[in-house]
Design a protein around this motif. Structure first.
Motif, short mmCIF file in Angstrom:
data_model
loop_
_atom_site.label_atom_id
_atom_site.label_comp_id
_atom_site.label_asym_id
_atom_site.label_seq_id
_atom_site.Cartn_x
_atom_site.Cartn_y
_atom_site.Cartn_z
N LEU A 47 0.87 -1.17 0.00
CA LEU A 47 0.00 0.00 0.00
C LEU A 47 0.90 1.22 0.00
O LEU A 47 1.74 1.36 0.89
CB LEU A 47 -0.86 0.03 1.26
CG LEU A 47 -1.81 -1.15 1.50
CD1 LEU A 47 -2.43 -1.03 2.89
CD2 LEU A 47 -2.90 -1.17 0.44
N ILE A 49 1.28 5.30 0.06
CA ILE A 49 0.60 6.56 0.34
C ILE A 49 1.18 7.62 -0.59
O ILE A 49 2.39 7.83 -0.61
CB ILE A 49 0.82 6.97 1.81
CG1 ILE A 49 0.23 5.90 2.72
CG2 ILE A 49 0.19 8.33 2.10
CD1 ILE A 49 0.32 6.22 4.19
N GLU A 53 -0.12 13.18 0.49
CA GLU A 53 -0.82 12.85 1.74
C GLU A 53 0.15 12.65 2.90
O GLU A 53 -0.27 12.40 4.03
CB GLU A 53 -1.65 11.58 1.56
CG GLU A 53 -2.89 11.78 0.73
CD GLU A 53 -3.72 10.50 0.64
OE1 GLU A 53 -3.71 9.69 1.58
OE2 GLU A 53 -4.36 10.30 -0.41
N PHE A 120 -4.23 0.67 10.68
CA PHE A 120 -4.14 1.62 9.56
C PHE A 120 -4.28 0.84 8.24
O PHE A 120 -4.98 1.28 7.33
CB PHE A 120 -2.81 2.38 9.61
CG PHE A 120 -2.70 3.42 8.55
CD1 PHE A 120 -3.07 4.73 8.82
CD2 PHE A 120 -2.28 3.10 7.27
CE1 PHE A 120 -3.01 5.71 7.83
CE2 PHE A 120 -2.21 4.07 6.28
CZ PHE A 120 -2.57 5.37 6.55
N GLU A 121 -3.59 -0.31 8.16
CA GLU A 121 -3.58 -1.07 6.90
C GLU A 121 -4.97 -1.53 6.49
O GLU A 121 -5.33 -1.45 5.32
CB GLU A 121 -2.64 -2.28 7.03
CG GLU A 121 -1.16 -1.89 7.03
CD GLU A 121 -0.23 -3.04 7.33
OE1 GLU A 121 0.90 -3.05 6.80
OE2 GLU A 121 -0.60 -3.95 8.11
N TYR A 124 -6.98 1.71 5.50
CA TYR A 124 -6.48 2.32 4.26
C TYR A 124 -6.65 1.36 3.07
O TYR A 124 -7.09 1.76 2.00
CB TYR A 124 -5.01 2.68 4.42
CG TYR A 124 -4.48 3.62 3.37
CD1 TYR A 124 -4.84 4.96 3.38
CD2 TYR A 124 -3.61 3.18 2.37
CE1 TYR A 124 -4.37 5.83 2.42
CE2 TYR A 124 -3.13 4.04 1.42
CZ TYR A 124 -3.50 5.37 1.44
OH TYR A 124 -3.03 6.24 0.50
N ALA A 133 -11.71 -0.23 1.05
CA ALA A 133 -10.47 0.53 1.27
C ALA A 133 -10.84 2.01 1.31
O ALA A 133 -11.59 2.48 0.46
CB ALA A 133 -9.51 0.26 0.13
N LYS A 135 -8.54 4.28 1.09
CA LYS A 135 -7.54 4.94 0.25
C LYS A 135 -8.27 5.69 -0.87
O LYS A 135 -9.15 5.13 -1.51
CB LYS A 135 -6.63 3.87 -0.37
CG LYS A 135 -5.56 4.39 -1.29
CD LYS A 135 -4.71 3.19 -1.75
CE LYS A 135 -3.80 3.48 -2.91
NZ LYS A 135 -2.81 4.51 -2.72
N ALA A 140 -4.62 10.07 4.37
CA ALA A 140 -4.00 9.22 5.39
C ALA A 140 -4.09 9.85 6.79
O ALA A 140 -4.34 9.16 7.77
CB ALA A 140 -2.54 8.96 5.01
N ILE A 143 -7.25 9.18 8.61
CA ILE A 143 -7.32 7.82 9.17
C ILE A 143 -6.63 7.79 10.53
O ILE A 143 -7.13 7.17 11.48
CB ILE A 143 -6.72 6.80 8.18
CG1 ILE A 143 -7.63 6.75 6.93
CG2 ILE A 143 -6.57 5.42 8.82
CD1 ILE A 143 -7.14 5.87 5.81
#
Ligand code: HEC
Length: 163
Positions: A47, A49, A53, A120-121, A124, A133, A135, A140, A143
């Protein structure tokens, strides 16, 4: 005229102290290569970012794996509103779960989600089924603010004796 040694001390005081303070301050991405590599909890795909962000808080999170906003009342307050709009319908107002699992107990769908990085994973990058998701929908740092608020919900639940 100021004698050189005194002038030297002034230079140290004016420039040296702030420099030393910034060197020992919060870690920045350049202090921590490689930063934490985020992965989907479902299929391990990386993932990433996007750079725009990566705020200071996000950079510190990627460096330490700890949510730097965890103790911020202001972030938790912002997180409360974001949670209400984006999460509450499935995880309930108090985080106790409904269509989605409880966020205030210590039972996690994936071992990784017990840690802040894993939480977080999944937010996101998404889980399976309706856990989409976020995302591209939430930046970010939002979150991290929601995670700060979930921390409050967990504290409240622990205080009520229903962890
Ligand atoms: C449409 C329903 C739905 C919404 C909206 C939703 N979730 Fe979820 N959530 C789920 C489901 C279902 C799972 C289980 C996913 C899985 O098994 O992969 C889940 C899993 C999770 C987990 C892991 C929990 C565990 O026990 O392992 C976290 C953390 C989480 N969601 C946070 C959030 C946050 C934060 C938001 C809002 C930004 C959100 N979810 C929005 C349905 C939802």
């Amino acid at each position: 005229m100021i004698p050189i040694p005194l002038f030297g001390w002034l230079v140290v005081l004016l420039f040296g102290v702030p420099l030393a303070a910034s060197a020992s301050g919060d870690p920045t991405p350049s202090d921590c290569t490689p930063a934490i590599a985020l992965r989907s909890v479902v299929d391990d795909r990386p993932l990433v970012i996007p750079e725009e962000e990566v705020t200071d808080a996000v950079a510190a999170f990627l460096c330490t794996g700890r949510n730097p906003l965890a103790a911020s009342e202001e972030a938790a307050e912002r997180g409360r509103e974001l949670y209400r709009r984006n999460c509450q319908i499935c995880h309930a107002e108090d985080g106790d779960g409904r269509m989605g699992p409880s966020l205030i107990d210590d039972v996690w769908m994936y071992d990784r989600v017990a840690s802040e990085v894993g939480r977080f994973e999944i937010i996101y990058g998404g889980g399976v089924g309706v856990m989409r998701a976020f995302k591209g929908k939430l930046p970010a740092e939002d979150i991290l603010a929601i995670m700060a608020y979930i921390g409050k919900l967990r504290e409240r639940a622990a205080g009520d004796g229903r962890e």
